[in-house]
Design an enzyme around this catalytic site. Structure first.
Site, PDB file in Angstrom:
ATOM      1  CG  ASP A 238      14.736  10.452  -2.960  1.00 13.83           C
ATOM      2  OD1 ASP A 238      14.293  10.434  -4.132  1.00 13.83           O
ATOM      3  OD2 ASP A 238      13.985  10.300  -1.975  1.00 13.83           O
TER       4      ASP A 238
HETATM    5  C1  BGC Z   1      11.069   9.981  -3.753  1.00 17.92           C
HETATM    6  C2  BGC Z   1      11.576   8.569  -3.917  1.00 17.92           C
HETATM    7  C3  BGC Z   1      11.342   8.097  -5.329  1.00 17.92           C
HETATM    8  C4  BGC Z   1      12.037   9.059  -6.285  1.00 17.92           C
HETATM    9  C5  BGC Z   1      11.912   8.650  -7.732  1.00 17.92           C
HETATM   10  C6  BGC Z   1      11.587  10.901  -4.835  1.00 17.92           C
HETATM   11  O1  BGC Z   1      10.945  12.129  -4.812  1.00 17.92           O
HETATM   12  O2  BGC Z   1      11.452  10.460  -2.480  1.00 17.92           O
HETATM   13  O3  BGC Z   1      10.929   7.723  -2.999  1.00 17.92           O
HETATM   14  O4  BGC Z   1      11.822   6.793  -5.488  1.00 17.92           O
HETATM   15  O5  BGC Z   1      11.440  10.346  -6.114  1.00 17.92           O
HETATM   16  O6  BGC Z   1      10.634   8.762  -8.222  1.00 17.92           O
END
Ligand code: BGC
Length: 770
Positions: A291
């Site tokens: 993530d």
């Molecule tokens: C979130 C993810 C997301 C990623 C990219 C993160 O802050 O937890 O779910 O896919 O950002 O945008």
């Protein structure tokens, strides 16, 4: 009551059908990537330097934003040190960066562009929790297939979807992004989304799915986003991992590791999750992406000593690609040179990235056809599909005295509430417009607009919006953009709004209140300690109800809310969630009876936040709640849900009857067949969702009082009857035994219930023998 321990000597004669899931599923599975892609990736790898290999493990931010990224990735791309780029929605910019990669980098390896296409691109579908409420996996599949076509047309080849985290706690803001609390329903929705995005096989039209957040993220302490999760292995295997495994078996090409600690080991550096379960048990052949900034954050967790240690712990745990933190970029080469990580291991991490790029057709067609983008994104069939799927996702929670459907002959309707005409809330969070600002190309239909359209110019439809409720602390995006939260209304302003709604109600034949949460009140970093309707919405609702006119409450929200007052005083309540671009039209379709509401709750609906976590598939470790002396687990409130899991009304009524099993007794490993008749006993056509629950009475572990093991949504004309059948075999009856640490089907007695929600009373039973 003292529970006697199960003695080893007197253990029940259990037949453990060892479902060697890992080996079986891995062997039965097709190869994820084609053999052509594998060969090409192998031969390309031979030409790559270590830095170029590490480049493929770096996902760079496409935007420059304080707190996210300081500069554009142009130079790194030219050096071959970027494998993927995220957070771009501009096709010109996507093509510009792709030209740099394909024309200026030494090996011309195209970039894989990733983005959160969560529930649509320009045409926004209902939020995932809503789509799960359809109890119709084809809703998810069709929506995500259209989203995939749109995304590819807009240059996006990788989506960070589906989010399959089980959420048993409505305080957790990200409950809106998933399918709710149940592993069986969650698995069905997970599979459907993977198929929708990727198709049966990965190809040039697929969008690579990314199953997230692996794993246990939804179990955050207190529902507080990012807080630790403590989930024992049996709960992981029997509940939290189930939808992930289903997505993996459906062929998902990538996984995203979660942010939080799982049992004290951060998910992004968790070898058990990323290697032992995902790769060894399940045989996953794709890639794992962290993530955002999660690799760097391993230091924040107090798990890694420094960035080098963070890179070491993440890569050796099995994490292929670093999202946005550049920790791999700056540290992996050193780790290889020091001999702490072998180059052969790096090769294994790089191969699935290249294989995905080959199968997605990026080497053959790296660029987007800019001339076609708008033609694809503005297809009217997308909007028509959205309206239909939104209607299928709504849940009718209450309908006293047939308040709904409303008559199309109404002449005076008051539409009230801050969400009634809010174009920015009807689509919910995770939208391109929401993330990058309005483009002027999307035209969401609000509930107010939908009702006006439905009634035409003869009717007087009055709008009283009221003050928009605001978070006490800003959300992620607002913080990044420096947006300030607006203060609550003053007592004078509140009194003024109350006067206005009362006047509107006095002048109307019917009041439709559209209330809930603004879109930024749920999603990431949007957890709550309370579940009340924020702002002065409830006061406004009480004021209109006092006017004595029929009131319909339409909820727009991303989680169950505390609606105890409304559930007793407002005659009709329709849960619309965030229904998407055509949401207002879809709500009007349901309110005026063109569409029968057939959605069912994918979560147990709590009365108050203090009941959370709340889920129907709990164990029974003491006398049932309804026995004398044990009336409730709380003395100050009914501890049962306000509305049970699986619940939802319709404009017609259904009768479930004649529950039967093909076998009264069967051997472990066999399959029993459950049949039940469903009849539409009302006077209009409608959809029933037949649900089958089971319970294992005794065995080597306590099992949930009920667990969903089958469901079907069927359309029935008045008087029509259908017989539905459901298999109960090893897949439905097995569980991960915490004592032997194996999947087992045990000799025991089983209860079966079938009906319209998790309280279904139609019962049968059977035995499993050795
Ligand atoms: C979130 C993810 C997301 C990623 C990219 C993160 O802050 O937890 O779910 O896919 O950002 O945008």
């Amino acid at each position: 009551m003292v529970t006697m321990p199960l003695k080893w000597g007197s253990r029940l004669a259990l037949l453990c059908v060892l479902l060697v899931m890992a080996a079986a599923s891995a062997a039965a599975q097709d190869a994820l990537f084609s053999s052509a892609a594998k060969q090409k990736a192998e031969s390309l790898l031979k030409q790559m330097t270590l830095d170029e290999k590490i480049g493929q493990l770096n996902q760079a931010s496409g935007i420059v934003l304080q707190g996210l990224a300081d500069e554009k990735p142009d130079n790194l791309i030219v050096q071959g040190r970027v494998g993927s780029v995220l957070w771009l929605n501009d096709v010109h910019e996507i093509n510009r960066l792709q030209h740099l990669a394909v024309e200026k980098s030494r090996l011309h390896i195209p970039i894989l562009f990733g983005f959160d296409v969560i529930h649509g691109y320009r045409t926004v579908f209902p939020v995932p929790l809503a789509m799960a409420s359809s109890w119709d996996p084809s809703v998810e599949e069709r929506a995500q297939h259209l989203a995939a076509e749109d995304a590819r047309a807009a240059g996006i080849e990788w989506t960070f979807t589906p989010m399959v985290d089980i959420a048993r706690d409505a305080r957790w803001g990200r409950i809106v992004e998933g399918a709710g609390e149940d592993p069986y329903l969650g698995a069905a929705m997970a599979r459907a989304q993977v198929l929708g995005f990727q198709g049966e096989h990965m190809g040039p039209e697929s969008v690579l799915a990314c199953v997230k957040h692996f794993a246990g993220y939804g179990a955050a302490d207190g529902g507080r986003d990012y807080d630790s999760s403590y989930v024992p292995e049996e709960l992981m295997r029997n509940v939290y991992l189930v939808p992930f495994h289903a997505a993996e078996q459906a062929g998902a090409g990538s996984f995203m590791s979660a942010y939080m600690d799982l049992n004290d080991v951060p998910a992004s550096g968790n070898h058990w999750l990323l290697t032992d379960v995902l790769r060894k048990d399940w045989g996953f052949q794709g890639l794992v992406l962290s993530d955002a900034f999660a690799v760097q954050n391993l230091q924040t967790h107090g798990y890694a000593k420094d960035p080098e240690d963070a890179a070491y712990k993440a890569i050796t745990a099995g994490l292929n690609m670093d999202m946005a933190s550049e920790t791999y970029t700056h540290n992996l080469a050193k780790l290889v040179k020091e001999g702490r990580v072998s180059e052969t291991y790096i090769d294994q991490m790089v191969l699935p990235v290249l294989e995905a790029k080959y199968d997605l057709g990026l080497f053959d067609h790296p660029y987007v056809d800019e001339s076609k983008v708008n033609t694809v994104l503005d297809r009217p069939e997308g909007l028509a599909l959205e309206r239909k799927l939104a209607g299928r996702s709504m849940v009718l929670l209450r309908n006293e005295d047939h308040t709904l459907p409303l008559s199309k002959g109404l002449k005076k309707v008051a539409v009230i509430g801050p969400l009634a005409d809010s174009t920015q809330d009807i689509e919910g969070g995770w939208t391109v417009e929401g993330l990058f600002g309005p483009s002027g190309k999307s035209h969401p239909v609000t509930v107010y607009a939908g009702i006006k359209k439905m009634l035409g110019s003869d009717a007087e439809v009055t709008l009283v919006s009221g003050p928009v409720p605001s978070r006490l602390y800003p959300g992620l995006l607002d913080q990044l953009k420096g947006v300030k939260m607006s203060p609550p209304p003053t007592p004078e302003e509140t009194a003024d709004w109350i006067t206005k709604v009362k006047a509107a109600a006095a002048n109307a034949d019917v009041v439709v209140a559209v209330m809930g949460e603004t879109a930024d009140m749920n999603g990431e970093a949007a957890s709550r300690a309370t579940l009340n309707m924020p702002g002065i919405q409830e006061q406004m609702l009480e004021a209109v109800a006092a006017a004595g006119k029929p009131v319909v409450l339409v909820l727009e929200n991303g989680r169950p809310l505390d609606i105890r007052w409304a559930s007793e005083h407002v005659p009709a309540i329709l849960e619309a969630w965030y229904p998407g671009t055509e949401g207002g039209d879809a709500v009007a379709d349901v309110l005026f009876g063109d569409v029968d509401p057939g959605g069912k709750l994918p979560v147990s609906w709590p009365r108050v936040a203090g009941e959370e976590p709340l889920y129907y598939n709990h164990n029974l470790t003491h006398e049932p709640e309804d026995q004398p002396g044990f009336t409730s687990r709380y003395w100050d409130m009914n501890s049962k849900p306000l509305y049970p899991f699986g619940y939802g009304l319709s404009y017609t009524t259904f009768q479930f009857a004649n529950l039967r099993l093909s076998k009264a007794s069967m051997a472990a490993g066999d399959t029993n067949e459950v049949s039940v008749d469903v009849t539409n006993t009302g006077s209009v056509a409608g959809d029933a969702v037949a649900q089958v629950y089971i319970h294992q009475r005794y065995g080597s572990a306590s099992r949930p009082v009920r667990q969903l093991e089958g469901f079907k949504r069927v359309s029935l004309q008045p008087g029509e009857k259908k017989t539905l059948t459901f298999p109960l075999g090893s897949h439905e009856l097995h569980f991960w035994d915490p004592q032997t640490k194996k999947w087992v089907v045990e000799a025991s007695e089983f209860d079966v219930w079938a009906g319209g929600d998790s309280k279904a009373s139609l019962h049968a039973g059977f035995a499993v023998t050795q």
